[in-house]
Design an enzyme around this catalytic site. Structure first.
Site, mmCIF file in Angstrom:
data_model
loop_
_atom_site.group_PDB
_atom_site.id
_atom_site.type_symbol
_atom_site.label_atom_id
_atom_site.label_comp_id
_atom_site.label_asym_id
_atom_site.label_seq_id
_atom_site.Cartn_x
_atom_site.Cartn_y
_atom_site.Cartn_z
ATOM 1 N N CYS A 58 -1.300 3.623 -5.176
ATOM 2 C CA CYS A 58 -1.778 3.675 -3.794
ATOM 3 C C CYS A 58 -2.324 5.070 -3.468
ATOM 4 O O CYS A 58 -3.271 5.503 -4.109
ATOM 5 C CB CYS A 58 -0.690 3.215 -2.826
ATOM 6 S SG CYS A 58 -1.344 2.781 -1.190
ATOM 7 N N HIS A 72 -0.089 -2.111 -4.714
ATOM 8 C CA HIS A 72 1.311 -1.761 -4.986
ATOM 9 C C HIS A 72 1.865 -2.700 -6.044
ATOM 10 O O HIS A 72 2.237 -3.842 -5.729
ATOM 11 C CB HIS A 72 2.150 -1.866 -3.716
ATOM 12 C CG HIS A 72 1.906 -0.779 -2.729
ATOM 13 N ND1 HIS A 72 2.537 0.442 -2.806
ATOM 14 C CD2 HIS A 72 1.078 -0.719 -1.660
ATOM 15 C CE1 HIS A 72 2.127 1.209 -1.808
ATOM 16 N NE2 HIS A 72 1.235 0.522 -1.109
ATOM 17 N N GLU A 83 4.723 -2.644 -7.328
ATOM 18 C CA GLU A 83 6.129 -2.916 -7.015
ATOM 19 C C GLU A 83 6.288 -3.987 -5.943
ATOM 20 O O GLU A 83 7.391 -4.505 -5.732
ATOM 21 C CB GLU A 83 6.836 -1.627 -6.597
ATOM 22 C CG GLU A 83 6.503 -1.098 -5.218
ATOM 23 C CD GLU A 83 5.215 -0.316 -5.128
ATOM 24 O OE1 GLU A 83 4.999 0.315 -4.070
ATOM 25 O OE2 GLU A 83 4.421 -0.322 -6.091
#
Length: 221
Positions: free
Chosen positions: A95, A201, A203
């Site tokens: 990001c 992202h 994650e």
């Protein structure tokens, strides 16, 4: 040849060591859990010696470009990141941690200097709806290592208003560029030697994000 263990089996291959750089920005614990899912040993730390020595270094980031750069500079982490890349030691930006790898970023008419490891500037998305928030597909080049095994319809989670949009310049510099489109295309993933970066992202991107992280960890020396 490794020595057999007492049970007669070969010793297991050592787990890769990954440091997630804590410079005051980023989804640190979410990133830690996501990378650990790949089987790597993960440490969240601001220790620059650990960041320099790890098999892989993750540079997260959320919020404003200038604020993230201020955190990097306060920690004096820029030289460590640059030295890793120059030495061919893997770094993954996520990001805004991706965005600060570029020469500069422009937010609200103010230009901030970046780390200069990728060419070009990060600028506001030329789109009707800002921010670009939610799930989106990507288009990966055939030589992408990070997205090897991608079926093509997987979706990744984005939340951003700025991105690297000078795609030709990145390609001319020898980078493999994966794009996403929000009215116009922008760089979703950049792979340039030891340096990798994702605008989305991983994650937060479920199994598709895990695929990227798994591929990255598998490529660590």
């Amino acid at each position: 040849m490794s020595e057999p263990s007492r049970s007669g089996k070969q010793n297991a291959t050592p787990r890769k060591n990954v440091v997630i750089l804590d410079y005051g920005s980023g989804n640190l614990r979410s990133a830690e859990r996501a990378v650990a899912r790949t089987g790597a040993d993960v440490t969240v730390t601001s220790d620059l010696a650990a960041a320099a020595e790890a098999d892989g270094l993750v540079v997260p980031g959320v919020g404003a470009y200038a604020a993230c750069m201020a955190g990097i500079e306060a920690l004096n982490a820029g030289p460590v990141i640059a030295e890793r890349v120059a030495a061919g030691r893997p770094v993954l930006g996520i990001c805004v941690g991706m965005q600060i790898l570029f020469d500069s970023g422009v937010e609200h008419g103010v230009e901030s200097k970046g780390l200069g490891l990728l060419p070009g500037s990060v600028t506001k998305l030329a789109a009707e709806r800002i921010p670009h928030m939610g799930w989106n597909t990507v288009e990966a080049p055939r030589d992408s290592r990070l997205l090897a095994g991608l079926a093509g319809d997987e979706r990744f989670y984005f939340v951003h208003s700025y991105a690297a949009q000078d795609l030709d310049r990145l390609v001319e510099a020898g980078a493999a560029v994966t794009t996403a489109t929000h009215d116009l295309p922008f760089a979703a993933v950049v792979e340039a030697g030891a340096l990798s970066a994702a605008q989305f992202h991983p994650e937060k991107s479920s199994d598709a994000g895990y695929l990227l992280l798994r591929n990255w960890v598998a490529g660590l020396g």
